[in-house]
Design a protein around this motif. Structure first.
Motif, PDB file in Angstrom:
ATOM      1  N   LYS A 110       0.839  -1.202   0.000  1.00 31.59           N
ATOM      2  CA  LYS A 110       0.000   0.000   0.000  1.00 31.59           C
ATOM      3  C   LYS A 110       0.873   1.250   0.000  1.00 31.59           C
ATOM      4  N   ARG A 111       1.908   1.254   0.841  1.00 25.51           N
ATOM      5  CA  ARG A 111       2.808   2.416   0.879  1.00 25.51           C
ATOM      6  C   ARG A 111       3.591   2.519  -0.426  1.00 25.51           C
ATOM      7  N   ARG A 112       4.009   1.377  -0.969  1.00 25.40           N
ATOM      8  CA  ARG A 112       4.723   1.366  -2.241  1.00 25.40           C
ATOM      9  C   ARG A 112       3.856   1.987  -3.333  1.00 25.40           C
ATOM     10  N   GLN A 113       2.574   1.635  -3.333  1.00 22.38           N
ATOM     11  CA  GLN A 113       1.662   2.181  -4.331  1.00 22.38           C
ATOM     12  C   GLN A 113       1.558   3.692  -4.194  1.00 22.38           C
ATOM     13  N   GLU A 114       1.489   4.189  -2.968  1.00 20.90           N
ATOM     14  CA  GLU A 114       1.401   5.629  -2.740  1.00 20.90           C
ATOM     15  C   GLU A 114       2.649   6.344  -3.257  1.00 20.90           C
ATOM     16  N   VAL A 115       3.820   5.756  -2.996  1.00 21.04           N
ATOM     17  CA  VAL A 115       5.075   6.365  -3.452  1.00 21.04           C
ATOM     18  C   VAL A 115       5.144   6.373  -4.974  1.00 21.04           C
ATOM     19  N   VAL A 167     -15.669  -0.202 -16.916  1.00 22.68           N
ATOM     20  CA  VAL A 167     -15.689   0.079 -15.482  1.00 22.68           C
ATOM     21  C   VAL A 167     -15.881  -1.199 -14.677  1.00 22.68           C
ATOM     22  N   GLU A 168     -16.676  -2.146 -15.208  1.00 22.54           N
ATOM     23  CA  GLU A 168     -16.909  -3.397 -14.488  1.00 22.54           C
ATOM     24  C   GLU A 168     -15.641  -4.231 -14.419  1.00 22.54           C
ATOM     25  N   ASN A 169     -14.960  -4.379 -15.542  1.00 28.01           N
ATOM     26  CA  ASN A 169     -13.735  -5.177 -15.561  1.00 28.01           C
ATOM     27  C   ASN A 169     -12.638  -4.551 -14.703  1.00 28.01           C
ATOM     28  N   LEU A 170     -12.547  -3.228 -14.768  1.00 27.62           N
ATOM     29  CA  LEU A 170     -11.528  -2.555 -13.974  1.00 27.62           C
ATOM     30  C   LEU A 170     -11.785  -2.726 -12.479  1.00 27.62           C
ATOM     31  N   TRP A 171     -13.038  -2.658 -12.079  1.00 32.22           N
ATOM     32  CA  TRP A 171     -13.353  -2.796 -10.656  1.00 32.22           C
ATOM     33  C   TRP A 171     -13.062  -4.215 -10.172  1.00 32.22           C
ATOM     34  N   GLN A 172     -13.383  -5.213 -10.980  1.00 39.02           N
ATOM     35  CA  GLN A 172     -13.079  -6.587 -10.602  1.00 39.02           C
ATOM     36  C   GLN A 172     -11.572  -6.794 -10.482  1.00 39.02           C
ATOM     37  N   GLU A 173     -10.838  -6.178 -11.385  1.00 41.44           N
ATOM     38  CA  GLU A 173      -9.377  -6.260 -11.318  1.00 41.44           C
ATOM     39  C   GLU A 173      -8.863  -5.554 -10.064  1.00 41.44           C
ATOM     40  N   LYS A 174      -9.498  -4.453  -9.743  1.00 40.70           N
ATOM     41  CA  LYS A 174      -9.110  -3.691  -8.562  1.00 40.70           C
ATOM     42  C   LYS A 174      -9.386  -4.485  -7.284  1.00 40.70           C
ATOM     43  N   LEU A 175     -10.489  -5.204  -7.252  1.00 37.26           N
ATOM     44  CA  LEU A 175     -10.830  -5.995  -6.073  1.00 37.26           C
ATOM     45  C   LEU A 175      -9.768  -7.049  -5.775  1.00 37.26           C
ATOM     46  N   SER A 176      -9.155  -7.585  -6.811  1.00 37.11           N
ATOM     47  CA  SER A 176      -8.171  -8.646  -6.628  1.00 37.11           C
ATOM     48  C   SER A 176      -6.742  -8.138  -6.442  1.00 37.11           C
ATOM     49  N   LYS A 177      -6.486  -6.855  -6.818  1.00 35.58           N
ATOM     50  CA  LYS A 177      -5.112  -6.368  -6.794  1.00 35.58           C
ATOM     51  C   LYS A 177      -4.885  -5.135  -5.926  1.00 35.58           C
ATOM     52  N   GLU A 178      -5.921  -4.386  -5.636  1.00 38.01           N
ATOM     53  CA  GLU A 178      -5.748  -3.127  -4.903  1.00 38.01           C
ATOM     54  C   GLU A 178      -5.241  -3.400  -3.480  1.00 38.01           C
ATOM     55  N   PRO A 179      -4.051  -2.893  -3.111  1.00 37.95           N
ATOM     56  CA  PRO A 179      -3.507  -3.162  -1.774  1.00 37.95           C
ATOM     57  C   PRO A 179      -4.430  -2.736  -0.634  1.00 37.95           C
ATOM     58  N   ALA A 180      -5.123  -1.616  -0.791  1.00 37.28           N
ATOM     59  CA  ALA A 180      -6.008  -1.145   0.277  1.00 37.28           C
ATOM     60  C   ALA A 180      -7.130  -2.144   0.532  1.00 37.28           C
ATOM     61  N   LEU A 181      -7.660  -2.741  -0.542  1.00 41.77           N
ATOM     62  CA  LEU A 181      -8.724  -3.738  -0.386  1.00 41.77           C
ATOM     63  C   LEU A 181      -8.160  -5.064   0.106  1.00 41.77           C
ATOM     64  N   GLN A 182      -6.982  -5.427  -0.357  1.00 39.23           N
ATOM     65  CA  GLN A 182      -6.352  -6.654   0.118  1.00 39.23           C
ATOM     66  C   GLN A 182      -6.022  -6.558   1.599  1.00 39.23           C
ATOM     67  N   GLU A 183      -5.645  -5.370   2.039  1.00 39.58           N
ATOM     68  CA  GLU A 183      -5.332  -5.167   3.445  1.00 39.58           C
ATOM     69  C   GLU A 183      -6.563  -5.419   4.320  1.00 39.58           C
ATOM     70  N   LEU A 184      -7.724  -5.001   3.849  1.00 39.77           N
ATOM     71  CA  LEU A 184      -8.960  -5.244   4.604  1.00 39.77           C
ATOM     72  C   LEU A 184      -9.225  -6.734   4.753  1.00 39.77           C
ATOM     73  N   LYS A 185      -9.043  -7.482   3.678  1.00 41.16           N
ATOM     74  CA  LYS A 185      -9.271  -8.929   3.719  1.00 41.16           C
ATOM     75  C   LYS A 185      -8.280  -9.610   4.655  1.00 41.16           C
ATOM     76  N   LEU A 186      -7.044  -9.162   4.611  1.00 45.51           N
ATOM     77  CA  LEU A 186      -6.023  -9.755   5.475  1.00 45.51           C
ATOM     78  C   LEU A 186      -6.276  -9.410   6.943  1.00 45.51           C
ATOM     79  N   ASN A 187      -6.801  -8.223   7.202  1.00 46.92           N
ATOM     80  CA  ASN A 187      -7.170  -7.869   8.576  1.00 46.92           C
ATOM     81  C   ASN A 187      -8.257  -8.806   9.098  1.00 46.92           C
ATOM     82  N   GLU A 188      -9.212  -9.133   8.252  1.00 45.80           N
ATOM     83  CA  GLU A 188     -10.260 -10.076   8.635  1.00 45.80           C
ATOM     84  C   GLU A 188      -9.681 -11.459   8.915  1.00 45.80           C
ATOM     85  N   ALA A 189      -8.801 -11.915   8.020  1.00 45.29           N
ATOM     86  CA  ALA A 189      -8.212 -13.243   8.186  1.00 45.29           C
ATOM     87  C   ALA A 189      -7.396 -13.323   9.467  1.00 45.29           C
TER      88      ALA A 189
END
Length: 394
Positions: A114-119, A221-243
């Motif tokens: 996530k920080r890498r993406q911001e930089v 927009v649909e394909n991009l959002w699905q791609e974002k769900l699987s790759k976006e660090p901010a969203l992945q971080e939420l899933k990992l927090n749950e796990a």
């Protein structure tokens, strides 16, 4: 999204004229990722935290205790006793804590990504800014030369007393203004290069060139959002927090099992001795009370947080995508119109032929230049919006 519109301008949009060498933004970002001091520091932090987490799963230190009792009536001789023991939690606790540590390691990696993406997004925006400043510099340099040519012509007419001092001063001011614009652009480029150097760990980008290819690749927009769900660090971080929270529940459940201790015991008195094995088990009545319930409540909270944040990010993504589409359509219309007009060149020729006075020429020229500048700003805004939409690909 009309893909045909997007790719119709792909060949002519987002190319910056400049040096002979060509470098993509991706190549520059790779170098920045390797040199950025913040990212290097975060990698060291991750390593330290992982080692710290592993240390929480170590066994307690073994214990050695002893008794030597020479005082008293000693009717049966001096009493001696010593014991060596090792205490530990129930074995399944270590397995559960190990999995919890693994989940925390994944959280650390996700936070780094996530920080890498911001930089890298910040660096990409700076690169885009540099590229368009270079393109603007080329345009303004041509305008400066044209303003100088106009001023020289009016100077000659003034010397022949064919125009007044007012026209001469206006032409000179127009030329001076163009000189200032070019100087300001050069200053702005140096400022952006300084920012880029900081992001690159204090090292200048040796391969940087204003001829930066900014490819446009964007789907629906649909394909991009699905791609974002699987790759976006901010969203992945939420899933990992749950796990991690779910694994914490399992850990607390296992910590409710009794602690154990095993060891060796020796007792000796009056040349007689006894020795054998030592064992103990705790009674888990108080220590684990409400800890499982607290972990379960935290897991429910994180599930709710994930849903709220995901919906918020989706709304922002939709808004950004719609704005991108709108500006892209407007840019396409601008480009077609401006390409057909070729207005500045025609206007300059008309002025040279005497069809326009200087004031008429200057007023008309500003109109077309403003339109050209507007199109350039739209082009830059498109790239910045695209960078935001595709930041999950960094």
């Amino acid at each position: 999204m009309n893909k045909h519109i997007v790719f119709a301008i792909c060949g002519c949009l987002f190319f910056i004229d400049g040096f002979s060498q060509t470098i993509t933004i991706e190549e520059s970002l790779d170098e920045i990722e390797q040199n950025n001091k913040e990212l290097k520091g975060y990698q060291a932090f991750i390593e330290s935290q992982e080692l710290k987490n592993k240390s929480t799963n170590n066994l307690p230190d073994p214990q050695i205790s002893g008794f030597y009792l020479p005082f008293g009536d000693n009717a049966t001789g001096n009493y001696t006793e010593y014991q060596v023991s090792q205490s530990f939690e129930f074995p399944t606790v270590y397995a559960a804590r190990g999995k919890w540590n693994d989940s925390k390691s994944k959280q650390l990696v996700s936070a780094y990504l996530k920080r890498r993406q911001e930089v890298l997004l910040k660096a990409k925006n700076v690169l885009i800014e540099i590229a368009f400043l270079q393109k603007q510099k080329v345009i303004e340099t041509k305008r400066r030369a044209q303003s100088k040519q106009v001023f020289d012509q009016i100077q000659k007419l003034f010397d022949k007393e064919q125009v007044g001092l007012l026209d001469l001063n206006k032409a000179k001011i127009a030329w001076i203004q163009e000189q200032f614009v070019v100087q300001k652009i050069e200053s702005d480029i140096q400022i952006q290069l300084s920012k880029l150097k900081t992001l690159n760990g204090g090292k200048p980008l040796d391969s940087i060139s204003p001829k930066i290819i900014l490819p446009i690749k964007i789907g629906t927009v649909e394909n991009l959002w699905q791609e974002k769900l699987s790759k976006e660090p901010a969203l992945q971080e939420l899933k990992l927090n749950e796990a991690a929270s779910l694994q914490k529940i399992k850990l607390e459940e296992n910590k409710g099992l009794p602690n154990l201790a095993l060891g060796y015991n020796y007792q000796g008195v009056n040349e007689s001795n006894y020795s054998g094995f030592y064992g103990s088990i705790s009674i888990p009545l108080w220590n684990s009370k409400n800890k499982v319930k607290a972990a379960e409540a935290n897991y429910e909270y994180l599930q709710s947080t994930t849903e709220v944040i995901t919906n918020s990010l989706n709304t922002q993504f939709q808004e950004t995508f719609e704005r991108y589409e709108l500006i892209l359509r407007k840019y396409n219309e601008y480009q077609i119109t401006m390409d057909n007009l070729n207005s500045e060149q025609l206007l300059f020729k008309a002025y040279q032929l005497g069809e326009y006075s200087f004031m008429d020429y200057y007023v008309e020229l500003q109109f077309y230049r403003n339109a050209s500048d507007k199109m350039l700003q739209m082009e830059k805004e498109l790239q910045l919006l695209q960078a935001q939409l595709l930041k999950h690909q960094l």
